[in-house]
Design a protein around this motif. Structure first.
Motif, PDB file in Angstrom:
ATOM      1  N   GLN A 547      52.629  39.839  58.131  1.00 37.12           N
ATOM      2  CA  GLN A 547      52.460  39.433  56.725  1.00 37.12           C
ATOM      3  C   GLN A 547      51.000  39.565  56.295  1.00 37.12           C
ATOM      4  O   GLN A 547      50.692  40.001  55.179  1.00 37.12           O
ATOM      5  N   ALA A 548      50.111  39.224  57.217  1.00 32.72           N
ATOM      6  CA  ALA A 548      48.678  39.360  56.902  1.00 32.72           C
ATOM      7  C   ALA A 548      48.331  40.832  56.666  1.00 32.72           C
ATOM      8  O   ALA A 548      47.505  41.162  55.815  1.00 32.72           O
ATOM      9  N   MET A 549      49.002  41.709  57.424  1.00 33.41           N
ATOM     10  CA  MET A 549      48.710  43.138  57.249  1.00 33.41           C
ATOM     11  C   MET A 549      49.163  43.632  55.868  1.00 33.41           C
ATOM     12  O   MET A 549      48.554  44.526  55.297  1.00 33.41           O
ATOM     13  N   GLY A 550      50.220  43.035  55.347  1.00 39.69           N
ATOM     14  CA  GLY A 550      50.635  43.351  53.978  1.00 39.69           C
ATOM     15  C   GLY A 550      49.509  43.023  52.997  1.00 39.69           C
ATOM     16  O   GLY A 550      49.227  43.780  52.070  1.00 39.69           O
ATOM     17  N   ARG A 551      48.835  41.891  53.243  1.00 42.77           N
ATOM     18  CA  ARG A 551      47.711  41.512  52.374  1.00 42.77           C
ATOM     19  C   ARG A 551      46.546  42.502  52.538  1.00 42.77           C
ATOM     20  O   ARG A 551      45.903  42.881  51.561  1.00 42.77           O
ATOM     21  N   VAL A 552      46.306  42.904  53.784  1.00 40.01           N
ATOM     22  CA  VAL A 552      45.224  43.878  54.035  1.00 40.01           C
ATOM     23  C   VAL A 552      45.494  45.172  53.264  1.00 40.01           C
ATOM     24  O   VAL A 552      44.587  45.747  52.648  1.00 40.01           O
ATOM     25  N   TRP A 553      46.762  45.592  53.256  1.00 41.59           N
ATOM     26  CA  TRP A 553      47.103  46.835  52.531  1.00 41.59           C
ATOM     27  C   TRP A 553      47.023  46.638  51.023  1.00 41.59           C
ATOM     28  O   TRP A 553      46.700  47.577  50.294  1.00 41.59           O
ATOM     29  N   ASP A 554      47.300  45.440  50.546  1.00 44.54           N
ATOM     30  CA  ASP A 554      47.132  45.166  49.112  1.00 44.54           C
ATOM     31  C   ASP A 554      45.661  45.322  48.716  1.00 44.54           C
ATOM     32  O   ASP A 554      45.351  45.888  47.665  1.00 44.54           O
ATOM     33  N   VAL A 555      44.767  44.808  49.542  1.00 40.98           N
ATOM     34  CA  VAL A 555      43.338  44.897  49.226  1.00 40.98           C
ATOM     35  C   VAL A 555      42.897  46.361  49.224  1.00 40.98           C
ATOM     36  O   VAL A 555      42.196  46.818  48.317  1.00 40.98           O
ATOM     37  N   ARG A 556      43.343  47.088  50.229  1.00 45.49           N
ATOM     38  CA  ARG A 556      42.998  48.507  50.318  1.00 45.49           C
ATOM     39  C   ARG A 556      43.499  49.259  49.079  1.00 45.49           C
ATOM     40  O   ARG A 556      42.774  50.060  48.482  1.00 45.49           O
ATOM     41  N   ARG A 557      44.733  48.952  48.702  1.00 47.61           N
ATOM     42  CA  ARG A 557      45.307  49.621  47.533  1.00 47.61           C
ATOM     43  C   ARG A 557      44.539  49.266  46.267  1.00 47.61           C
ATOM     44  O   ARG A 557      44.289  50.118  45.416  1.00 47.61           O
ATOM     45  N   VAL A 617      49.679  46.947  42.484  1.00 50.95           N
ATOM     46  CA  VAL A 617      49.976  45.697  43.185  1.00 50.95           C
ATOM     47  C   VAL A 617      50.332  44.635  42.152  1.00 50.95           C
ATOM     48  O   VAL A 617      49.612  44.459  41.161  1.00 50.95           O
ATOM     49  N   PRO A 618      51.452  43.912  42.341  1.00 50.02           N
ATOM     50  CA  PRO A 618      51.870  42.899  41.361  1.00 50.02           C
ATOM     51  C   PRO A 618      50.774  41.860  41.100  1.00 50.02           C
ATOM     52  O   PRO A 618      50.030  41.500  42.006  1.00 50.02           O
ATOM     53  N   GLU A 619      50.740  41.409  39.865  1.00 50.91           N
ATOM     54  CA  GLU A 619      49.674  40.506  39.436  1.00 50.91           C
ATOM     55  C   GLU A 619      49.613  39.231  40.282  1.00 50.91           C
ATOM     56  O   GLU A 619      48.536  38.767  40.650  1.00 50.91           O
ATOM     57  N   ALA A 620      50.790  38.684  40.573  1.00 55.31           N
ATOM     58  CA  ALA A 620      50.806  37.419  41.330  1.00 55.31           C
ATOM     59  C   ALA A 620      50.137  37.600  42.691  1.00 55.31           C
ATOM     60  O   ALA A 620      49.395  36.727  43.164  1.00 55.31           O
ATOM     61  N   ARG A 621      50.382  38.746  43.326  1.00 52.01           N
ATOM     62  CA  ARG A 621      49.768  38.994  44.645  1.00 52.01           C
ATOM     63  C   ARG A 621      48.271  39.248  44.515  1.00 52.01           C
ATOM     64  O   ARG A 621      47.494  38.843  45.378  1.00 52.01           O
ATOM     65  N   ARG A 622      47.895  39.920  43.455  1.00 51.41           N
ATOM     66  CA  ARG A 622      46.458  40.153  43.226  1.00 51.41           C
ATOM     67  C   ARG A 622      45.739  38.820  43.063  1.00 51.41           C
ATOM     68  O   ARG A 622      44.693  38.584  43.655  1.00 51.41           O
ATOM     69  N   LYS A 623      46.337  37.945  42.251  1.00 45.73           N
ATOM     70  CA  LYS A 623      45.702  36.645  41.971  1.00 45.73           C
ATOM     71  C   LYS A 623      45.612  35.804  43.242  1.00 45.73           C
ATOM     72  O   LYS A 623      44.612  35.142  43.488  1.00 45.73           O
ATOM     73  N   ALA A 624      46.690  35.845  44.025  1.00 46.21           N
ATOM     74  CA  ALA A 624      46.702  35.044  45.257  1.00 46.21           C
ATOM     75  C   ALA A 624      45.589  35.474  46.207  1.00 46.21           C
ATOM     76  O   ALA A 624      45.089  34.676  46.999  1.00 46.21           O
ATOM     77  N   LEU A 625      45.211  36.725  46.124  1.00 44.80           N
ATOM     78  CA  LEU A 625      44.160  37.234  47.015  1.00 44.80           C
ATOM     79  C   LEU A 625      42.791  37.226  46.341  1.00 44.80           C
ATOM     80  O   LEU A 625      41.808  37.690  46.907  1.00 44.80           O
ATOM     81  N   GLY A 626      42.748  36.754  45.108  1.00 42.07           N
ATOM     82  CA  GLY A 626      41.469  36.722  44.388  1.00 42.07           C
ATOM     83  C   GLY A 626      40.981  38.110  44.039  1.00 42.07           C
ATOM     84  O   GLY A 626      39.771  38.364  43.987  1.00 42.07           O
ATOM     85  N   LEU A 627      41.917  39.022  43.756  1.00 42.33           N
ATOM     86  CA  LEU A 627      41.520  40.405  43.447  1.00 42.33           C
ATOM     87  C   LEU A 627      41.572  40.630  41.944  1.00 42.33           C
ATOM     88  O   LEU A 627      42.594  40.374  41.334  1.00 42.33           O
TER      89      LEU A 627
END
Lengths: 627, 77
Positions: A547-557, A617-627
């Motif tokens: 699951q953490a790797m999913g977040r890593v790929w969101d940041v990369r994207r 990347v969906p907005e909710a996921r961006r916000k959760a990661l502070g992106l």
């Protein structure tokens, strides 16, 4: 659980412009969301590089990251990653090597270099951190630089430096550690050169804690058994030949050795001009390992040609040189191939991307798109070793036609014109390792076509080549019902979905600090998770790691989207792969279907949870990661 | 350690540093990985032995390093 282990606990930030040094704690938040190494490098890149900065300007950052496993006895826990916006593609660039784990012993998990020094400098990191004058080192090759720093500081220092290639901003420039171990691809040597940073010398006296030594000891033994102990015959072969094994089947069947700039197949497996018995009897002197690795897939070899003939040289990925020079440029004989490798090591140039650029030039010359007036008298043809080596020197020194090649396989063809881009074989500028016409579009190959932002052949989606349900469940952590669907749908191009799982698993290796070689992928996901718990004291399981790797790929994207990445970039496949058949004595291979690739791309976006049309990347996921 | 029963064959050393990592982990009270705490020191060399191996004074020749050497660089006399 006891004290926090594994992590050194700090990030070192060096501002070369302001000549300031900051030591900041590695936050719990950063650890829990991105684990370490590559993941934390990605987040630091996202937070510290302004959109559309020049990759070779002072606004780019150069990030080194060592995951929590690095510096321990976990088999294969050696890999540190370097990340920056790459001059190769303008997106996020990645590269790794196995010999900079010393960073952890100075008390830092990650190092971030910002700004540009007003003169050549090197960084000295030990109990203190110092920005030192490197005026006397600028212009020296990587061997001379390393020797000079060892003489000055002592051999307890690990030295990572650039050669003329990095100084002159060649996009193929690498960073060379201790004279041989390379942060090879993505042009990170050029990013380092753009900052006037010649070298980083590191010697650490600090310790790495282990939260639960008893459980940790049990699990390192288990991981060792699953890699080394249970595969002694494979390991023995791997140590003997190292990565040269990829010159023969089964790896060769994926097309890494494509001959003459991907126009033909290497004449034999293994190639005839390189007798393997001679490699053992005359060339190989010994085995070389990365930190903490019992395999030793690198070599100490004898140089056979040039001013260093008879002397020894360590090489990291020998097959990279074979692909770049022996296959792509059709250079024959160990003498000539090893001479090319030596020049690359000393000049600080990557084997594969340099060889790809050179083979592109040879084909242009043969097709009369360029001639002697362009090359300043150099007559290029397949196998012309002396001319290739001269052009390689020009690439590193920014002279002659080499200066154009040093711009890479996107900008170089633009400067040359005359439809030369049709001869450039790359993946958004990066040299490619597989030929999708021959290897087919498997998850790992699809991922390499799509996401090779560092060109490392077994990253980001190396699936081990064994597409079985057991593999999916045990090693990629895919739920059982999901694995059944993925297999059932293979022929129907469920591979886009599969690729996401392969990528996440491989990225976990980069975040923890593990080597991705196949034997390490035999270790069960639960063992890696258990090792993480025992080492760090932080509760986790395999599912949470992925699951953490999913977040890593969101940041990369998100980084790449901010740089203008679109579906159009994602669906780029080198013109040769989609327009030309690959013909061999035994079999012909059709071009890759762009339409089929597009279907996979939509699947892939969906599986990542991104917008299926543009991969946002969906907005909710961006916000959760502070992106 | 003077007169160590551990035999060093540096030409076999691959530079993996597992000997040094194991030495500190198994011999320190805190069970840490540390090159400063390790009693075996592996440094770059030149020519056909790419690494140099030395023992620090406090080495007790426990053999942990020998157990962790997979390349035949450290063996018992």
């Amino acid at each position: 659980m006891g004290k926090l282990g594994g992590y050194a606990g700090k990030i070192l930030k060096v501002d070369l412009e302001q000549k300031k040094i900051y030591k900041e704690p590695l936050s719990d938040n950063m650890i829990s969301r991105f684990i370490g190494g590559l993941g934390i490098n990605f987040k630091l890149a996202y937070d510290n590089v302004q959109p559309m900065e020049d990759a070779l300007g002072p606004g780019n950052v150069l990030l080194f990251g060592a995951g929590p496993f690095v510096g321990t006895l976990i088999q294969g826990a050696c890999k540190t990653t370097v990340v920056a916006k790459t001059p190769v593609s303008g997106f996020l660039g990645i590269t790794s090597t196995g010999h900079l784990g010393m960073l952890k012993f100075t008390g830092y998990d990650n190092l971030m270099v910002t700004g540009k020094a007003d003169r050549p400098v090197y960084l000295k990191i030990d109990d203190d951190v110092e920005i030192c004058d490197a005026g006397d080192l600028w212009g020296k090759d990587t061997w001379e630089t390393t020797e000079a720093l060892w003489q000055k500081l002592g051999k307890q220092y690990v030295v990572a430096c650039i050669g003329p290639g990095g100084e002159n901003l060649a996009v193929q420039a690498s960073i060379i550690v201790n004279k041989y171990s390379a942060y090879a691809q993505s042009g990170m040597g050029a990013v380092m050169g753009s900052k006037n940073l010649k070298a980083i010398a590191i010697s650490g006296s600090k310790s790495i804690n282990v939260a639960d030594p008893g459980r940790f000891t049990e699990l390192i033994d288990k991981a060792y058994q699953q890699t080394i102990g249970s595969q002694k015959e494979i390991i023995s072969g791997f140590r003997k030949w190292g990565t040269l094994g990829a010159l023969g089947p089964p790896i060769s069947e994926f097309g890494p050795n494509e001959y003459k700039n991907y126009t033909e197949i290497f004449p034999a497996d293994p190639p005839i001009p390189f007798p393997f018995d001679r490699f053992i009897s005359e060339i190989k002197i010994g085995d070389i390992s990365c930190m903490g690795c019992s395999i030793g897939c690198k070599h100490l070899i004898r140089m056979l040609k040039g001013e260093n003939a008879g002397n020894s040289m360590a090489v990291s990925c020998l097959v990279g040189g074979m692909h770049g020079f022996a296959a792509h440029c059709a250079i024959e004989g160990w003498e000539n191939a090893i001479r090319c490798d030596e020049l690359c090591n000393r000049l600080g140039m990557d084997y594969l991307s340099t060889g790809s650029a050179l083979s592109f030039a040879i084909e242009l010359y043969r097709e009369k798109i360029i001639d002697k007036t362009d090359t300043e008298g150099l007559e290029l043809d397949w196998g012309t070793a002396e001319e290739v080596q001269e052009l390689l020197r020009q690439m590193a020194s920014g002279q002659g036609f080499g200066k154009i090649l040093a711009e890479g396989l996107i900008k170089g063809p633009q400067l040359i014109g005359k439809n030369s881009e049709n001869y450039a074989v790359h993946s958004r500028g990066h040299a490619v390792y597989y030929d999708p016409r021959r290897g087919g579009v498997a998850p790992d190959l699809f991922s390499i076509m799509l996401n090779a932002e560092g060109g490392r052949f077994h990253s980001p989606g190396w699936a081990g080549g064994v597409m079985t349900k057991v593999f999916l469940e045990r090693h990629l952590g895919m739920p059982s019902d999901y694995a059944e669907q993925a297999i059932a749908d293979l022929e129907g191009f469920g591979l886009g979905r599969f690729a996401k799982w392969a990528e996440d698993n491989a990225t976990m290796f980069d975040c923890l600090g593990l080597c991705q070689m196949p034997m390490h992928q035999q270790v069960e996901l639960s063992v890696w998770a258990g090792l993480y718990e025992a080492l760090t004291g932080i509760n986790i399981n395999g599912e949470m790691l992925l699951q953490a790797m999913g977040r890593v790929w969101d940041v990369r994207r998100m980084f790449n989207l901010r740089e203008g990445r679109t579906r159009r970039h994602d669906r780029f496949i080198a013109p040769r792969f989609v327009s030309e058949r690959l013909v061999s004595q035994n079999k012909d291979y059709d071009p890759v279907s762009e339409e089929k690739f597009d279907v996979l791309l939509t699947q892939y976006y969906k599986e990542r949870g991104w917008d299926p049309s543009e991969g946002t990347v969906p907005e909710a996921r961006r916000k959760a990661l502070g992106l | 350690m003077v007169g160590s029963p551990i035999k060093v064959k540096a030409v076999n050393c691959s530079g993996c540093l597992r000997c040094a990592l194991a030495c500190s982990f198994y011999n320190t009270k805190e069970r840490v990985f540390s090159f400063a705490e390790s009693q075996i020191v592996v440094r770059p060399d030149e020519n056909d032995a790419w690494f140099n191996i030395e023992f620090r004074e406090d080495c007790i020749a426990c053999g942990i390093c020998v157990d962790h050497c997979d390349f035949g660089a450290l063996t018992w006399e």
